[in-house]
Design a protein around this motif. Structure first.
Motif, PDB file in Angstrom:
ATOM      1  N   LEU A  37     118.145  30.506 -30.125  1.00 47.05           N
ATOM      2  CA  LEU A  37     118.064  29.991 -28.760  1.00 47.05           C
ATOM      3  C   LEU A  37     116.641  29.538 -28.488  1.00 47.05           C
ATOM      4  N   PHE A  38     116.478  28.254 -28.169  1.00 44.51           N
ATOM      5  CA  PHE A  38     115.207  27.722 -27.703  1.00 44.51           C
ATOM      6  C   PHE A  38     115.239  27.807 -26.183  1.00 44.51           C
ATOM      7  N   SER A  39     114.469  28.757 -25.633  1.00 43.45           N
ATOM      8  CA  SER A  39     114.710  29.187 -24.247  1.00 43.45           C
ATOM      9  C   SER A  39     113.755  28.602 -23.222  1.00 43.45           C
ATOM     10  N   GLY A  40     112.856  27.681 -23.628  1.00 41.99           N
ATOM     11  CA  GLY A  40     111.947  27.118 -22.637  1.00 41.99           C
ATOM     12  C   GLY A  40     111.104  28.206 -21.999  1.00 41.99           C
ATOM     13  N   ASP A  41     111.034  28.219 -20.672  1.00 37.75           N
ATOM     14  CA  ASP A  41     110.211  29.208 -19.973  1.00 37.75           C
ATOM     15  C   ASP A  41     110.849  30.601 -19.955  1.00 37.75           C
ATOM     16  N   ILE A  42     112.184  30.670 -20.051  1.00 36.96           N
ATOM     17  CA  ILE A  42     112.854  31.973 -20.005  1.00 36.96           C
ATOM     18  C   ILE A  42     112.475  32.783 -21.244  1.00 36.96           C
ATOM     19  N   PHE A  43     112.176  34.052 -21.034  1.00 38.31           N
ATOM     20  CA  PHE A  43     111.719  35.002 -22.056  1.00 38.31           C
ATOM     21  C   PHE A  43     110.269  34.736 -22.489  1.00 38.31           C
ATOM     22  N   GLY A  44     109.576  33.861 -21.756  1.00 35.71           N
ATOM     23  CA  GLY A  44     108.167  33.640 -22.038  1.00 35.71           C
ATOM     24  C   GLY A  44     107.326  34.822 -21.599  1.00 35.71           C
ATOM     25  N   GLY A  45     106.125  34.916 -22.135  1.00 40.25           N
ATOM     26  CA  GLY A  45     105.248  36.027 -21.781  1.00 40.25           C
ATOM     27  C   GLY A  45     103.812  35.585 -21.637  1.00 40.25           C
ATOM     28  N   ILE A  46     103.086  36.339 -20.839  1.00 40.92           N
ATOM     29  CA  ILE A  46     101.639  36.156 -20.721  1.00 40.92           C
ATOM     30  C   ILE A  46     101.010  37.378 -21.375  1.00 40.92           C
ATOM     31  N   GLU A  47     100.411  37.184 -22.560  1.00 44.22           N
ATOM     32  CA  GLU A  47      99.965  38.318 -23.359  1.00 44.22           C
ATOM     33  C   GLU A  47      98.462  38.285 -23.608  1.00 44.22           C
ATOM     34  N   GLU A  48      97.785  39.366 -23.253  1.00 47.61           N
ATOM     35  CA  GLU A  48      96.365  39.475 -23.556  1.00 47.61           C
ATOM     36  C   GLU A  48      96.165  39.684 -25.062  1.00 47.61           C
ATOM     37  N   SER A  49      97.035  40.506 -25.658  1.00 49.74           N
ATOM     38  CA  SER A  49      96.976  40.732 -27.107  1.00 49.74           C
ATOM     39  C   SER A  49      98.234  40.109 -27.708  1.00 49.74           C
ATOM     40  N   TRP A  50      98.133  38.845 -28.078  1.00 53.70           N
ATOM     41  CA  TRP A  50      99.310  38.086 -28.489  1.00 53.70           C
ATOM     42  C   TRP A  50      99.794  38.471 -29.881  1.00 53.70           C
ATOM     43  N   GLU A  51     101.106  38.592 -30.018  1.00 54.33           N
ATOM     44  CA  GLU A  51     101.741  38.812 -31.308  1.00 54.33           C
ATOM     45  C   GLU A  51     102.808  37.747 -31.493  1.00 54.33           C
ATOM     46  N   PHE A  52     102.934  37.233 -32.698  1.00 57.53           N
ATOM     47  CA  PHE A  52     103.883  36.148 -32.965  1.00 57.53           C
ATOM     48  C   PHE A  52     105.324  36.605 -32.720  1.00 57.53           C
ATOM     49  N   TYR A  53     105.658  37.785 -33.243  1.00 59.78           N
ATOM     50  CA  TYR A  53     106.981  38.367 -33.026  1.00 59.78           C
ATOM     51  C   TYR A  53     106.882  39.504 -32.013  1.00 59.78           C
ATOM     52  N   ALA A  54     107.815  39.530 -31.084  1.00 63.10           N
ATOM     53  CA  ALA A  54     107.831  40.566 -30.055  1.00 63.10           C
ATOM     54  C   ALA A  54     108.259  41.896 -30.647  1.00 63.10           C
ATOM     55  N   ASP A  55     107.816  42.984 -29.997  1.00 60.57           N
ATOM     56  CA  ASP A  55     108.301  44.309 -30.361  1.00 60.57           C
ATOM     57  C   ASP A  55     108.988  44.935 -29.154  1.00 60.57           C
ATOM     58  N   GLU A  56     109.228  46.253 -29.193  1.00 62.55           N
ATOM     59  CA  GLU A  56     109.982  46.910 -28.117  1.00 62.55           C
ATOM     60  C   GLU A  56     109.214  46.959 -26.795  1.00 62.55           C
ATOM     61  N   THR A  57     107.917  46.636 -26.812  1.00 58.62           N
ATOM     62  CA  THR A  57     107.123  46.656 -25.578  1.00 58.62           C
ATOM     63  C   THR A  57     107.047  45.275 -24.917  1.00 58.62           C
ATOM     64  N   TYR A  58     107.778  44.311 -25.433  1.00 62.69           N
ATOM     65  CA  TYR A  58     107.597  42.921 -24.982  1.00 62.69           C
ATOM     66  C   TYR A  58     107.935  42.714 -23.511  1.00 62.69           C
ATOM     67  N   PHE A  59     108.869  43.485 -22.982  1.00 63.95           N
ATOM     68  CA  PHE A  59     109.247  43.285 -21.569  1.00 63.95           C
ATOM     69  C   PHE A  59     108.031  43.398 -20.657  1.00 63.95           C
ATOM     70  N   GLU A  60     107.169  44.368 -20.922  1.00 61.48           N
ATOM     71  CA  GLU A  60     105.985  44.548 -20.073  1.00 61.48           C
ATOM     72  C   GLU A  60     105.079  43.332 -20.146  1.00 61.48           C
ATOM     73  N   LYS A  61     105.079  42.636 -21.293  1.00 69.05           N
ATOM     74  CA  LYS A  61     104.251  41.439 -21.455  1.00 69.05           C
ATOM     75  C   LYS A  61     104.899  40.217 -20.796  1.00 69.05           C
ATOM     76  N   ALA A  62     106.244  40.216 -20.748  1.00 71.07           N
ATOM     77  CA  ALA A  62     106.975  39.087 -20.153  1.00 71.07           C
ATOM     78  C   ALA A  62     107.199  39.274 -18.657  1.00 71.07           C
ATOM     79  N   LYS A  63     107.072  40.492 -18.179  1.00 69.10           N
ATOM     80  CA  LYS A  63     107.396  40.833 -16.792  1.00 69.10           C
ATOM     81  C   LYS A  63     106.616  39.993 -15.781  1.00 69.10           C
ATOM     82  N   ARG A  64     105.304  39.935 -15.943  1.00 78.87           N
ATOM     83  CA  ARG A  64     104.468  39.232 -14.971  1.00 78.87           C
ATOM     84  C   ARG A  64     104.811  37.746 -14.916  1.00 78.87           C
TER      85      ARG A  64
END
Length: 503
Positions: free
Chosen positions: A161-188
């Protein structure tokens, strides 16, 4: 286990023939990700980005395929971080048949970047793109997330799924692949960019139905299968947009509470109305039976009086006795049949089934014939005898009876001597339509809008409580998913019952 030690100086293959061709921006939490789908001479570039990434994106694409092999550029929305580089990319691709794949709501805005290629507007192509070699992309519209024409793209073979803005994140410490903590990075990101929880959940409900192994958003990190269900659920519970405004949120809670209270009140009212309607039905049944019995009882009483009088004068003949007894027996049978008819009519039977409309109409006419003066009323039928509908036959009969009884009451109230009732049943657009039309003078325009309201009646309280037509409308529209309406036509009223036909 996904390897996080990737060389971002090179294109990264994230699924078969699907590549990340973006640029890692140091100390930038707003990472933008273009993707390339390698598909021969009809390759597809997705969300190419701004001029910040232009050189790197072009360089990475050239390591995978020739730029001239790109035939489609997908733009999930019109913002510059996604679309600003398109005019320069067009020049390098240099194809007359290059197409910009987007929504018609966005093509009018994208042209302001001085884009020169033609548009492939997804909403005008059944939300699908199929190339000449049968490569397919499906598009799901996600309006206002965060653009009016926003959409996502789904490739079923790799379940990407190419999701555009949905599931995007603003990450101070960026990782190419998300892990189980990704929601906190995508929340804002979603709190600030999604307009409201309702709109966001509408988009998520569509996405949730897909079989997804990989989500490739324009911002943030790529999400693998095992993290997707939990992430979607957390996103659905997220307050965003207007919901993060405390005043709006409190107002919304008050509205929801008020609606719940109104729903409970309506439920209790309907429950009370049904209980009252049952009592009213019993009263109507007893009254109807009494009404039908008056004439045969009077006839029986007269015949008995004649027999007694002639017997006292010894004038009775055997032939006359037989004749009078036969007439008494006929009246008694008629009275017995009346009871049986009404018992069957009012007996509750809530099992839905497919039944013949003509048969139900005949049954209703048999019941109403007990209460109307046959000499003053002429009934003309024009009925398609083949039509069938699904529902509770007794309740459908009750609706017809309620309408005919109202016509009968009007005749008695106005002292009409000659009334014609036309009943037609026909098929129209997969619906069985029954029209009941009379020439009894119609319904006052003042009360016409109220006749289906509960407790509305023009009769004396000893005659009616104003529930007959209200219950009739509830039966047709709530229980049987049809429509019941009334209007004035020519010299009378016209009732219309519309139901879906069954084979």
């Amino acid at each position: 286990m996904i390897n996080q030690n990737l060389d971002f100086q090179e294109a990264v293959c994230v699924a078969p023939d699907i590549y990340w061709v973006g640029m890692f921006l140091e100390n930038d939490p707003f990472q933008c990700h273009p993707y390339l789908i390698k598909n021969g001479n009809e390759s597809i570039l997705i969300d190419p980005g701004s001029m910040l990434e232009f050189d790197e994106t072009v360089r990475k694409i050239k390591t995978i395929c020739d730029m001239g092999s790109i035939k489609y550029i997908i733009l999930h929305h019109q913002d510059p971080d996604l679309a600003a580089a398109v005019p320069e990319i067009e020049k390098i691709i240099n194809r007359d048949d290059l197409l910009i794949v987007t929504h018609s709501r966005m093509s009018a805005l994208i042209k302001h970047y001085l884009v020169t290629s033609k548009y492939y507007e997804i909403d005008k192509h059944d939300n699908v793109l199929i190339t000449s070699n049968n490569f397919r992309l499906d598009f799901l519209t996600t309006p206002y997330c965060h653009s009016p024409g926003a959409f996502v793209s789904y490739e079923a073979k790799t379940k990407t799924l190419f999701s555009g803005d949905i599931f995007g994140g603003i990450e101070e410490s960026w990782e190419f692949y998300a892990d189980e903590t990704y929601f906190e990075k995508a929340k804002r990101f979603h709190q600030e960019y999604m307009p409201s929880k309702d709109i966001f959940n509408y988009a998520l409900s569509k996405i949730e139905e897909l079989d997804i192994d990989l989500i490739a958003p324009q911002h943030g990190s790529i999400i693998i299968k095992k993290y997707i269900p939990d992430l979607i659920q957390k996103m659905k519970d997220l307050d965003c947009g207007l919901y993060i405004e405390e005043k709006y949120n409190l107002e919304l809670i008050d509205i929801i509470k008020e609606l719940q209270e109104k729903e409970e009140t309506i439920f209790e009212r309907d429950k009370l109305l049904f209980e009252q309607s049952k009592r009213a039905e019993m009263g109507e049944m007893i009254g109807s039976i009494a009404h039908q019995w008056r004439q045969p009882l009077s006839a029986v009483n007269t015949l008995i009086a004649i027999l007694n009088e002639k017997n006292n004068r010894s004038e009775l003949t055997q032939e006359e006795i037989s004749d009078k007894l036969a007439k008494i027996e006929k009246s008694v049978v008629y009275m017995s049949d009346t009871i049986e008819d009404f018992i069957n009519y009012y007996r509750p039977n809530k099992v839905k089934s497919v039944f013949n409309v003509h048969k139900a109409l005949n049954r209703a006419l048999e019941i109403v014939d007990f209460t109307i003066n046959k000499e003053s009323i002429k009934i003309d039928l024009d009925v398609d005898e083949t039509l069938k509908i699904n529902g509770v036959m007794n309740e459908y009969i009750q609706v017809i009876v309620s309408i005919l009884l109202n016509i009968n009451d009007l005749i008695e109230e106005r002292g009409l001597l000659e009334v014609k009732i036309d009943i037609s049943v026909y098929k129209e657009d997969d619906h069985a339509v029954m029209l009941i039309k009379d020439n009894a003078g119609g319904i006052s325009e003042e009360i016409l809008p109220k006749i289906f309201n509960p407790y509305f009646t023009t009769k004396h309280q000893s005659v009616g409580v104003g529930l007959g037509l209200y219950i009739a409308k509830m039966i047709i529209e709530n229980n049987m998913r049809g429509t019941l309406s009334a209007q004035n036509s020519e010299n009378g009223a016209l009732f219309c019952i519309r139901m879906l036909c069954e084979d």
